[in-house]
Design an enzyme around this catalytic site. Structure first.
Site, PDB file in Angstrom:
ATOM      1  N   GLY A 172      -6.318   6.295 -14.417  1.00  0.00           N
ATOM      2  CA  GLY A 172      -7.459   7.088 -14.824  1.00  0.00           C
ATOM      3  C   GLY A 172      -7.454   8.455 -14.156  1.00  0.00           C
ATOM      4  O   GLY A 172      -6.578   8.768 -13.354  1.00  0.00           O
TER       5      GLY A 172
ATOM      6  N   HIS B  88      -3.304   0.863 -14.306  1.00  0.00           N
ATOM      7  CA  HIS B  88      -4.380   1.711 -14.831  1.00  0.00           C
ATOM      8  C   HIS B  88      -4.219   3.091 -14.213  1.00  0.00           C
ATOM      9  O   HIS B  88      -4.149   3.223 -12.989  1.00  0.00           O
ATOM     10  CB  HIS B  88      -5.760   1.156 -14.488  1.00  0.00           C
TER      11      HIS B  88
ATOM     12  N   ARG C 225       4.623 -17.508   0.105  1.00  0.00           N
ATOM     13  CA  ARG C 225       5.612 -18.298   0.825  1.00  0.00           C
ATOM     14  C   ARG C 225       6.114 -17.513   2.023  1.00  0.00           C
ATOM     15  O   ARG C 225       6.113 -16.285   2.014  1.00  0.00           O
ATOM     16  CB  ARG C 225       6.770 -18.730  -0.070  1.00  0.00           C
TER      17      ARG C 225
ATOM     18  N   GLY D 209      -5.407   5.581  -0.839  1.00  0.00           N
ATOM     19  CA  GLY D 209      -5.641   4.161  -1.031  1.00  0.00           C
ATOM     20  C   GLY D 209      -7.021   3.795  -0.505  1.00  0.00           C
ATOM     21  O   GLY D 209      -7.386   4.168   0.610  1.00  0.00           O
TER      22      GLY D 209
ATOM     23  N   GLU E  56       0.827  -1.215   0.000  1.00  0.00           N
ATOM     24  CA  GLU E  56       0.000   0.000   0.000  1.00  0.00           C
ATOM     25  C   GLU E  56       0.855   1.256   0.000  1.00  0.00           C
ATOM     26  O   GLU E  56       0.539   2.239  -0.681  1.00  0.00           O
ATOM     27  CB  GLU E  56      -0.972   0.027   1.182  1.00  0.00           C
TER      28      GLU E  56
END
Length: 133
Positions: free
Chosen positions: A105, A103, A88, A79, A59
């Site tokens: 936008g 992406h 793992r 976020g 994040e």
């Protein structure tokens, strides 16, 4: 970009990132990299990396990436959703995150974040959605 990297690392003072030892290692438009040590601050009681640390790294890298993309547009990046899959365990060394925008936008960014261990083996994958306001 060295200047931007130094600035972002200095902004981590007194944050969760500083507490867990997060260090940004590379920043460019649409790509952010960083690392976190696997130590007493980042492991669970079983001695393996806590999955939440991978999510924090993911994040943080994606959010900073979006912040850098909208900084000159007088916009903010927040976020709003993260999903992570842990593949793992890691017991020592560092984890290395690489966030790539998939992406971009006007009101939303989507990031793919891959996290690897010292042997460059994938240990976690995340997708982050960032709102742009």
């Amino acid at each position: 970009m060295k200047e931007a990297l130094e600035k972002i690392n200095s902004m981590s003072k007194n944050t969760l990132g500083e507490h867990i030892g997060l260090e940004f290692t590379h920043i460019e438009n649409g790509l952010v990299k960083g690392k976190v040590p696997v130590d007493h601050r980042t492991v669970q009681p079983y001695g393996v990396l806590h999955g939440g640390i991978s999510a924090v790294l993911a994040e943080t890298l994606g959010s900073v990436g979006s912040h850098m993309l909208v900084l000159d547009k007088d916009q903010k990046a927040f976020g709003i959703e993260i999903t992570s899959q842990h593949l793992r365990p890691v017991r020592e060394g560092f984890i290395y995150g690489e966030a790539r925008i998939i992406h971009q936008g006007k009101t939303m960014h989507t990031w793919q974040i891959d996290i690897c261990n010292d042997q460059d083996k994938l240990i976690s994958i995340s997708k982050l959605i960032v709102a742009i306001r």
